[in-house]
Design a protein around this motif. Structure first.
Motif, PDB file in Angstrom:
ATOM      1  N   CYS A 157      14.282  15.846 -37.502  1.00 23.52           N
ATOM      2  CA  CYS A 157      13.320  14.885 -37.091  1.00 23.52           C
ATOM      3  C   CYS A 157      14.228  13.627 -36.798  1.00 23.52           C
ATOM      4  N   PRO A 158      14.714  13.454 -35.550  1.00 22.73           N
ATOM      5  CA  PRO A 158      15.334  12.622 -35.115  1.00 22.73           C
ATOM      6  C   PRO A 158      14.547  11.141 -34.974  1.00 22.73           C
ATOM      7  N   THR A 159      15.436  10.165 -35.074  1.00 21.50           N
ATOM      8  CA  THR A 159      14.786   8.848 -34.406  1.00 21.50           C
ATOM      9  C   THR A 159      15.099   8.663 -32.993  1.00 21.50           C
ATOM     10  N   TYR A 160      15.244   7.047 -32.624  1.00 19.46           N
ATOM     11  CA  TYR A 160      15.506   6.848 -31.197  1.00 19.46           C
ATOM     12  C   TYR A 160      16.657   8.071 -30.602  1.00 19.46           C
ATOM     13  N   LEU A 161      16.423   8.592 -29.410  1.00 17.38           N
ATOM     14  CA  LEU A 161      17.351   9.600 -28.812  1.00 17.38           C
ATOM     15  C   LEU A 161      17.751   9.024 -27.555  1.00 17.38           C
ATOM     16  N   PRO A 162      18.925   8.287 -27.699  1.00 15.42           N
ATOM     17  CA  PRO A 162      19.509   8.044 -26.418  1.00 15.42           C
ATOM     18  C   PRO A 162      20.435   9.254 -25.993  1.00 15.42           C
ATOM     19  N   ASP A 163      20.933   9.249 -24.789  1.00 15.08           N
ATOM     20  CA  ASP A 163      22.041  10.114 -24.247  1.00 15.08           C
ATOM     21  C   ASP A 163      23.156   9.857 -24.988  1.00 15.08           C
ATOM     22  N   GLY A 164      24.269  10.839 -25.291  1.00 15.28           N
ATOM     23  CA  GLY A 164      25.380  10.316 -25.491  1.00 15.28           C
ATOM     24  C   GLY A 164      26.196  11.785 -25.839  1.00 15.28           C
ATOM     25  N   ILE A 203      15.470  25.015 -45.637  1.00 15.17           N
ATOM     26  CA  ILE A 203      13.964  25.735 -45.227  1.00 15.17           C
ATOM     27  C   ILE A 203      13.026  25.353 -45.953  1.00 15.17           C
ATOM     28  N   GLY A 204      11.905  25.152 -45.324  1.00 11.71           N
ATOM     29  CA  GLY A 204      10.841  24.665 -45.527  1.00 11.71           C
ATOM     30  C   GLY A 204      10.699  22.953 -45.740  1.00 11.71           C
ATOM     31  N   VAL A 205      11.484  22.262 -45.047  1.00 11.22           N
ATOM     32  CA  VAL A 205      11.286  20.904 -45.240  1.00 11.22           C
ATOM     33  C   VAL A 205      11.517  20.366 -43.647  1.00 11.22           C
ATOM     34  N   ARG A 206      11.087  18.903 -43.521  1.00 11.02           N
ATOM     35  CA  ARG A 206      11.530  18.169 -42.490  1.00 11.02           C
ATOM     36  C   ARG A 206      12.875  17.275 -42.664  1.00 11.02           C
ATOM     37  N   VAL A 207      13.777  17.388 -41.871  1.00 11.51           N
ATOM     38  CA  VAL A 207      15.165  16.826 -42.039  1.00 11.51           C
ATOM     39  C   VAL A 207      15.193  15.541 -41.251  1.00 11.51           C
ATOM     40  N   GLY A 208      15.226  14.245 -41.900  1.00  6.00           N
ATOM     41  CA  GLY A 208      15.607  13.056 -41.173  1.00  6.00           C
ATOM     42  C   GLY A 208      17.001  13.251 -40.472  1.00  6.00           C
ATOM     43  N   ILE A 209      17.471  12.655 -39.334  1.00  8.10           N
ATOM     44  CA  ILE A 209      18.565  12.742 -38.882  1.00  8.10           C
ATOM     45  C   ILE A 209      18.907  11.327 -38.155  1.00  8.10           C
ATOM     46  N   ALA A 210      19.998  10.773 -38.418  1.00  8.51           N
ATOM     47  CA  ALA A 210      20.546   9.500 -37.702  1.00  8.51           C
ATOM     48  C   ALA A 210      21.883   9.232 -38.089  1.00  8.51           C
ATOM     49  N   TYR A 211      22.331   8.357 -37.477  1.00  6.69           N
ATOM     50  CA  TYR A 211      23.931   7.697 -37.730  1.00  6.69           C
ATOM     51  C   TYR A 211      23.923   6.827 -38.966  1.00  6.69           C
TER      52      TYR A 211
END
Length: 211
Positions: A157-164, A203-211
């Motif tokens: 589950c990413p937040t704002y997704l700019p190119d990079g 397994i079996g979870v939502r994963v938040g991802i950000a810098y």
């Protein structure tokens, strides 16, 4: 290893495709427009298996799952319709029939739990400034389908997704967005998503991802 990738022509999916092929895996992709992947065909040849079709059609998803698929990775976009939830319902049924257990999909930070209002999804809480909740609601349907399934699933589950570029340096947290996280590039989102097919940590979870 044969991986099935959905959404291979998208902003995150293209990176996942490149990473998997570069690591020597066979990748099967289900796409409506195979011509968009011509550069990968020229570079990787038969290592890339293309199935032309629609992710909402049972017969097309069935063909894509043939050939000993070990895991499924989905980077499909919401595209303003019910494509995600229709496809997920199909995947759950067809993967179970074929005893393919591992599924990783890219969602949105909106379906993570709110830190300040834990009983709500982020998109329902004051944590988000988004006016439209259409995409988040479709991702929520996908989450609830997976939550009630027997698959070994992970939702990235990413937040704002700019190119990079890919840095390989980012923060992740189960079920919530890392505190203060405001963005994560498409390449790094793909990096984490791709790595999950051989990991049992989330397994079996939502994963938040950000810098």
């Amino acid at each position: 290893m044969n991986l099935l990738l959905l959404g291979a022509t998208g902003r995150v999916g293209r990176y996942i495709l490149e990473y998997a092929l570069a690591d020597g895996h066979t990748v099967t992709v289900l796409v409506r427009s195979p011509g968009k992947l011509e550069e990968y065909v020229l570079k990787y040849g038969r290592q890339l298996q293309i199935v032309r079709g629609d992710a909402t059609r049972p017969e097309d998803v069935t063909r894509a799952l043939e050939g000993g698929v070990a895991a499924v990775i989905s980077a499909l976009n919401t595209d303003g319709t019910t494509t995600l939830s229709v496809n997920m319902a199909l995947l759950i049924r067809l993967m179970q029939e074929r005893s393919v257990a591992r599924l990783i999909t890219v969602g949105t930070a909106g379906i993570l739990q709110s830190r300040i209002e834990p009983g709500l999804y982020r998109y329902e809480s004051s944590e988000t400034r988004r006016r439209s909740t259409r995409a988040a609601e479709e991702h929520r349907r996908v989450y609830e389908l997976l939550r009630d399934s027997v698959l070994d699933w992970t939702i990235v589950c990413p937040t704002y997704l700019p190119d990079g570029e890919r840095t390989g340096i980012y923060r992740v947290e189960k079920n919530v967005l890392p505190e203060g996280g405001s963005q994560i590039t498409t390449a790094d989102t793909a990096d984490f998503t791709y790595r999950q097919w051989e990991s049992r940590e989330y397994i079996g979870v939502r994963v938040g991802i950000a810098y």
